[in-house]
Enzyme design. Sequence first.
Site, PDB file in Angstrom:
ATOM      1  N   HIS A  38       0.748  -1.073  -0.019  1.00 33.03           N
ATOM      2  CA  HIS A  38      -0.135  -0.108  -0.093  1.00 33.03           C
ATOM      3  C   HIS A  38       0.807   1.134   0.046  1.00 33.03           C
ATOM      4  O   HIS A  38       0.560   2.294  -0.667  1.00 33.03           O
ATOM      5  CB  HIS A  38      -0.963  -0.012   0.984  1.00 33.03           C
ATOM      6  CG  HIS A  38      -2.241  -0.766   0.869  1.00 33.03           C
ATOM      7  ND1 HIS A  38      -2.251  -2.112   0.908  1.00 33.03           N
ATOM      8  CD2 HIS A  38      -3.386  -0.232   0.910  1.00 33.03           C
ATOM      9  CE1 HIS A  38      -3.440  -2.156   0.798  1.00 33.03           C
ATOM     10  NE2 HIS A  38      -4.326  -1.276   0.458  1.00 33.03           N
ATOM     11  N   LYS A 103      -9.996  -7.594   7.789  1.00 30.81           N
ATOM     12  CA  LYS A 103     -10.825  -7.696   9.198  1.00 30.81           C
ATOM     13  C   LYS A 103     -10.672  -6.845  10.172  1.00 30.81           C
ATOM     14  O   LYS A 103      -9.522  -5.998   9.993  1.00 30.81           O
ATOM     15  CB  LYS A 103     -10.408  -9.337   9.484  1.00 30.81           C
ATOM     16  CG  LYS A 103      -8.719  -9.231  10.139  1.00 30.81           C
ATOM     17  CD  LYS A 103      -8.580 -10.090  11.261  1.00 30.81           C
ATOM     18  CE  LYS A 103      -6.963 -10.096  11.703  1.00 30.81           C
ATOM     19  NZ  LYS A 103      -6.761  -9.437  12.912  1.00 30.81           N
TER      20      LYS A 103
END
Lengths: 188, 280
Positions: A38, A103
Amino acid sequence: MSVKRISTPLSEQDVMELKAGDNVLITGVVYSARDAAHKKLVELLDKGEDLPVDLRGQVIYYVGPAPAKPGQVIGSAGPTTSGRMDAYTPALLAQGAKGLVGKGSRNQEVKDALKEHGAVYFASVGGAAALTAKTIKASEVVAYEELGAEAIRRMTVEDFPVTVVNDAHGNDLYVEGAKKYERVAGEG
Amino acid sequence: MREVHVDTVRDHIRDMCIDANYNLGDDVVQAFEQSLKIEESPTGRNVLEQLIENARIAREEQVPMCQDTGFAVIFVEVGQEVLFVGGDVKDAINEGVRRGYTEGYLRKSIVSDPVERVNTKDNTPAVIHFDVVPGDKVKLTIAPKGGGSENMSTVRMLKPAQGRQGVIDFVVEHVKTAGPNPCPPTVVGVGIGGTFEKVAWLAKKALLRPLGEPNPDPFYAEMEKEILTKVNDLGIGPQGFGGRVTSLAVHIETHPCHIASFPAAVNINCHASRHSERNI
């Protein structure tokens, strides 16, 4: 329990029909990326350069798999905690990514960006990594091989089980689910 | 003195790294099955079914139950009549971790420096806690600890006046804040007493106790039950999707403390509550 089936890449309509709490099976290509990838992607965007992957309509899965044993497509491959990706996520949604799988909770900026760009955040079951690996039918590294487990992989999944947490309409399963089952002191 | 060769320690540690990551304890699987009986949320039940199936696949196919195969946290109880021979026992333990994580196809998740963050590529070094005990045996326990649940840990220096209720409120509030992040259903390790560093160690140690085994002191056993009820009443549920089962167990470990202090700590384990134990 009812289950919806969707195929990637996701269309605007696919996204709009998904609601927080829906149990979904994803089939098609998803791209793996976690913290280090990222960071690199957003650095490219900051420099005005192209990304190694066209994200339009795509699903990003926050996963750093275990090494594959001989004969395995991929090692155990469950989701990592999504909150660490929050700082980078709005920029990738602006590039057209339509689905995120991880999650744990997202911050308000991410929730707002999901609404703004029409995208959805799914959770897969953290720790059900041996089971999830079985739904991954192919996997190849497409960028940042040097990052090892954190490289970007193009994964072909079949009936990958996920649950919609944040939909494009502003709903949040983590908030609403807990509210539904909460027992306040004094209640039976 | 009884001589123990460090190569024996190394070989046990290698096997234990693999065993802990492939084979989820029967106590945890039984706790999943018990939870299925009380979970009311359909999505929560689906999560529990996935966890039971996942544990079965990991055991049968001998693969890690979770891709995060953890930090190798190792407790070593050394009998004071033991003499380690053949080298440095810490090096032997790290060599065992290196072999276990490499030969067992476990993920390497350790960076050599917390700021520079370069992966050591063999999951070393381990975190090792030594203790000296009477006798001539060595007890090894490994508890591979995932990052997601470890990040949801905390220490707080409470005031003695806050008492029993203060600890209960602190733990419940903390589990609520952690929400879906530590992969519920969790095991909640609670340390009470000692000092700043001791209380964190106690919370970690509490996670090693088998599920279903209460604190031997009835006072703390009762407190464990009360916290578990309160935590499950939060409604967070399996994976935070909403439901009855947020935690499988609450374990408390205590230590005497200073007249001015009342430390408390929470260390959360995800449902992959893994450990492996060997006696030499």
